[in-house]
Write a protein that holds these residues in place. Sequence first.
Motif, PDB file in Angstrom:
ATOM      1  N   HIS A   1     -15.222   9.052   7.419  1.00  0.00           N
ATOM      2  CA  HIS A   1     -14.682   7.772   7.873  1.00  0.00           C
ATOM      3  C   HIS A   1     -13.285   7.545   7.319  1.00  0.00           C
ATOM      4  O   HIS A   1     -12.956   7.996   6.225  1.00  0.00           O
ATOM      5  CB  HIS A   1     -15.598   6.612   7.444  1.00  0.00           C
ATOM      6  N   ARG A   2     -12.488   6.823   8.085  1.00  0.00           N
ATOM      7  CA  ARG A   2     -11.117   6.523   7.675  1.00  0.00           C
ATOM      8  C   ARG A   2     -11.058   5.214   6.902  1.00  0.00           C
ATOM      9  O   ARG A   2     -11.737   4.250   7.237  1.00  0.00           O
ATOM     10  CB  ARG A   2     -10.203   6.373   8.903  1.00  0.00           C
ATOM     11  N   ARG A   3     -10.208   5.219   5.892  1.00  0.00           N
ATOM     12  CA  ARG A   3      -9.896   3.994   5.140  1.00  0.00           C
ATOM     13  C   ARG A   3      -8.397   3.982   4.918  1.00  0.00           C
ATOM     14  O   ARG A   3      -7.735   5.023   4.905  1.00  0.00           O
ATOM     15  CB  ARG A   3     -10.630   3.939   3.794  1.00  0.00           C
ATOM     16  N   TYR A   4      -7.860   2.789   4.726  1.00  0.00           N
ATOM     17  CA  TYR A   4      -6.416   2.606   4.619  1.00  0.00           C
ATOM     18  C   TYR A   4      -6.093   1.852   3.341  1.00  0.00           C
ATOM     19  O   TYR A   4      -6.713   0.822   3.063  1.00  0.00           O
ATOM     20  CB  TYR A   4      -5.911   1.831   5.844  1.00  0.00           C
ATOM     21  N   PRO A   5      -5.123   2.333   2.544  1.00  0.00           N
ATOM     22  CA  PRO A   5      -4.757   1.635   1.314  1.00  0.00           C
ATOM     23  C   PRO A   5      -4.232   0.224   1.622  1.00  0.00           C
ATOM     24  O   PRO A   5      -3.354   0.045   2.471  1.00  0.00           O
ATOM     25  CB  PRO A   5      -3.659   2.508   0.700  1.00  0.00           C
ATOM     26  N   ALA A   6      -4.786  -0.769   0.940  1.00  0.00           N
ATOM     27  CA  ALA A   6      -4.404  -2.161   1.175  1.00  0.00           C
ATOM     28  C   ALA A   6      -2.915  -2.385   0.941  1.00  0.00           C
ATOM     29  O   ALA A   6      -2.271  -3.152   1.671  1.00  0.00           O
ATOM     30  CB  ALA A   6      -5.242  -3.087   0.295  1.00  0.00           C
ATOM     31  N   ALA A   7      -2.340  -1.726  -0.044  1.00  0.00           N
ATOM     32  CA  ALA A   7      -0.915  -1.907  -0.333  1.00  0.00           C
ATOM     33  C   ALA A   7      -0.049  -1.428   0.833  1.00  0.00           C
ATOM     34  O   ALA A   7       0.975  -2.043   1.140  1.00  0.00           O
ATOM     35  CB  ALA A   7      -0.538  -1.168  -1.611  1.00  0.00           C
ATOM     36  N   VAL A   8      -0.455  -0.376   1.495  1.00  0.00           N
ATOM     37  CA  VAL A   8       0.283   0.141   2.647  1.00  0.00           C
ATOM     38  C   VAL A   8       0.191  -0.849   3.812  1.00  0.00           C
ATOM     39  O   VAL A   8       1.181  -1.149   4.479  1.00  0.00           O
ATOM     40  CB  VAL A   8      -0.258   1.531   3.060  1.00  0.00           C
ATOM     41  N   VAL A   9      -1.004  -1.380   4.030  1.00  0.00           N
ATOM     42  CA  VAL A   9      -1.214  -2.351   5.108  1.00  0.00           C
ATOM     43  C   VAL A   9      -0.378  -3.604   4.845  1.00  0.00           C
ATOM     44  O   VAL A   9       0.274  -4.133   5.751  1.00  0.00           O
ATOM     45  CB  VAL A   9      -2.709  -2.690   5.256  1.00  0.00           C
ATOM     46  N   THR A  10      -0.364  -4.070   3.609  1.00  0.00           N
ATOM     47  CA  THR A  10       0.421  -5.252   3.249  1.00  0.00           C
ATOM     48  C   THR A  10       1.908  -5.010   3.491  1.00  0.00           C
ATOM     49  O   THR A  10       2.607  -5.883   4.024  1.00  0.00           O
ATOM     50  CB  THR A  10       0.170  -5.630   1.777  1.00  0.00           C
ATOM     51  N   ALA A  11       2.396  -3.835   3.140  1.00  0.00           N
ATOM     52  CA  ALA A  11       3.808  -3.517   3.355  1.00  0.00           C
ATOM     53  C   ALA A  11       4.150  -3.509   4.841  1.00  0.00           C
ATOM     54  O   ALA A  11       5.208  -4.010   5.244  1.00  0.00           O
ATOM     55  CB  ALA A  11       4.139  -2.171   2.725  1.00  0.00           C
ATOM     56  N   ILE A  12       3.265  -2.978   5.662  1.00  0.00           N
ATOM     57  CA  ILE A  12       3.495  -2.975   7.104  1.00  0.00           C
ATOM     58  C   ILE A  12       3.461  -4.404   7.635  1.00  0.00           C
ATOM     59  O   ILE A  12       4.297  -4.797   8.449  1.00  0.00           O
ATOM     60  CB  ILE A  12       2.457  -2.090   7.826  1.00  0.00           C
ATOM     61  N   ARG A  13       2.521  -5.188   7.161  1.00  0.00           N
ATOM     62  CA  ARG A  13       2.386  -6.584   7.623  1.00  0.00           C
ATOM     63  C   ARG A  13       3.656  -7.376   7.342  1.00  0.00           C
ATOM     64  O   ARG A  13       4.072  -8.215   8.148  1.00  0.00           O
ATOM     65  CB  ARG A  13       1.180  -7.247   6.944  1.00  0.00           C
ATOM     66  N   ARG A  14       4.293  -7.119   6.231  1.00  0.00           N
ATOM     67  CA  ARG A  14       5.515  -7.854   5.888  1.00  0.00           C
ATOM     68  C   ARG A  14       6.663  -7.525   6.830  1.00  0.00           C
ATOM     69  O   ARG A  14       7.578  -8.312   6.984  1.00  0.00           O
ATOM     70  CB  ARG A  14       5.923  -7.519   4.449  1.00  0.00           C
ATOM     71  N   ARG A  15       6.601  -6.342   7.456  1.00  0.00           N
ATOM     72  CA  ARG A  15       7.678  -5.939   8.380  1.00  0.00           C
ATOM     73  C   ARG A  15       7.455  -6.443   9.801  1.00  0.00           C
ATOM     74  O   ARG A  15       8.354  -6.397  10.622  1.00  0.00           O
ATOM     75  CB  ARG A  15       7.792  -4.409   8.406  1.00  0.00           C
ATOM     76  N   ILE A  16       6.230  -6.918  10.096  1.00  0.00           N
ATOM     77  CA  ILE A  16       5.913  -7.399  11.435  1.00  0.00           C
ATOM     78  C   ILE A  16       6.221  -8.895  11.510  1.00  0.00           C
ATOM     79  O   ILE A  16       5.696  -9.665  10.703  1.00  0.00           O
ATOM     80  CB  ILE A  16       4.435  -7.147  11.778  1.00  0.00           C
ATOM     81  N   PRO A  17       7.043  -9.322  12.473  1.00  0.00           N
ATOM     82  CA  PRO A  17       7.351 -10.750  12.581  1.00  0.00           C
ATOM     83  C   PRO A  17       6.079 -11.560  12.899  1.00  0.00           C
ATOM     84  O   PRO A  17       5.221 -11.108  13.657  1.00  0.00           O
ATOM     85  CB  PRO A  17       8.330 -10.829  13.734  1.00  0.00           C
ATOM     86  N   ASP A  18       5.994 -12.731  12.330  1.00  0.00           N
ATOM     87  CA  ASP A  18       4.856 -13.622  12.564  1.00  0.00           C
ATOM     88  C   ASP A  18       5.122 -14.416  13.836  1.00  0.00           C
ATOM     89  O   ASP A  18       6.077 -15.189  13.898  1.00  0.00           O
ATOM     90  CB  ASP A  18       4.679 -14.560  11.375  1.00  0.00           C
ATOM     91  N   PRO A  19       4.283 -14.245  14.888  1.00  0.00           N
ATOM     92  CA  PRO A  19       4.532 -14.968  16.150  1.00  0.00           C
ATOM     93  C   PRO A  19       4.419 -16.491  15.979  1.00  0.00           C
ATOM     94  O   PRO A  19       5.022 -17.226  16.735  1.00  0.00           O
ATOM     95  CB  PRO A  19       3.471 -14.429  17.090  1.00  0.00           C
TER      96      PRO A  19
END
Length: 71
Positions: free
Chosen positions: A50-68
């Motif tokens: 199964h795949r899992r994703y590091p929370a710190a990586v997800v948070t960094a990506i989230r900060r780069r995505i504009p909030d609609p």
Amino acid sequence: MPDPPAAPIDDDTELMTPAEVQRELRISPSTLRRWANDGDIEVVRLPSGHRRYPAAVVTAIRRRIPDPAAT
């Protein structure tokens, strides 16, 4: 498609499930899979496969995505 290479991970690294990442980033399952397969997001494979994703990586990506909601 070949599986992305497994990233080395520390035991204390917080990991997120695909569903959690999809909810956090507001993306579809196919987008997340494509990002992982293309190496655009770090993925960790559990012994079960199964795949899992590091929370710190997800948070960094989230900060780069504009909030609609902010527009």
